[in-house]
Design a protein around this motif. Structure first.
Motif, PDB file in Angstrom:
ATOM      1  N   GLN A   1     -40.660 -10.453 -22.442  1.00  0.00           N
ATOM      2  CA  GLN A   1     -40.873 -10.761 -23.850  1.00  0.00           C
ATOM      3  C   GLN A   1     -40.909  -9.487 -24.690  1.00  0.00           C
ATOM      4  O   GLN A   1     -40.315  -9.426 -25.753  1.00  0.00           O
TER       5      GLN A   1
ATOM      6  N   LYS B   1     -40.476  -4.287 -28.223  1.00  0.00           N
ATOM      7  CA  LYS B   1     -41.811  -3.700 -28.173  1.00  0.00           C
ATOM      8  C   LYS B   1     -41.963  -2.882 -26.895  1.00  0.00           C
ATOM      9  O   LYS B   1     -41.217  -3.038 -25.947  1.00  0.00           O
TER      10      LYS B   1
ATOM     11  N   ASP C   1     -38.380  -8.482 -27.687  1.00  0.00           N
ATOM     12  CA  ASP C   1     -38.892  -8.258 -29.044  1.00  0.00           C
ATOM     13  C   ASP C   1     -38.798  -6.801 -29.497  1.00  0.00           C
ATOM     14  O   ASP C   1     -39.234  -6.469 -30.590  1.00  0.00           O
TER      15      ASP C   1
END
Length: 109
Positions: free
Chosen positions: A63, A69, A67
């Motif tokens: 994830q 990140k 994203d």
């Protein structure tokens, strides 16, 4: 306000990293991903983990990458967490990114 603190979250984990604590940890991670660009997890040295913890962290890694990140462990996996990774067969199939994330090993050719 400290700029690093504004964009970075450090999450200290409990000693019990098992199926019973995954809902709470999932909530903490979800909140951190919503509000921060960089997340660090601190796994206690004597933490007891099971496969649900590894699965949640692997999902969080994917994830974070999706994203854009940054998601890291504050120190390499050790103790029981390392044993779970070995028993589940993860270590043998690690690629360079996995080695860097879980074991903090840089692979150079």
């Amino acid at each position: 306000m400290d700029t690093k603190r504004q964009y970075c979250e450090s999450i200290g984990l409990p000693d019990a990293l098992n199926i019973r604590s995954m809902s709470e940890l999932h909530s903490k991670l979800s909140e951190a991903f919503r509000s921060k660009d960089e997340i660090f997890l601190s796994i206690p040295a004597g933490a007891e983990a099971d496969l649900s913890f590894i699965q949640l962290i692997e999902a969080a890694r994917r994830q974070a990458k999706s994203d854009g990140k940054t998601f890291n462990l504050s120190s390499p996996a050790s103790g029981n967490v390392l044993k779970v990774l070995k028993r589940a067969g993860f270590i043998e199939s690690f690629d360079q990114e996995d080695l860097k994330f879980w074991l903090h090993k840089e692979v150079t050719l």
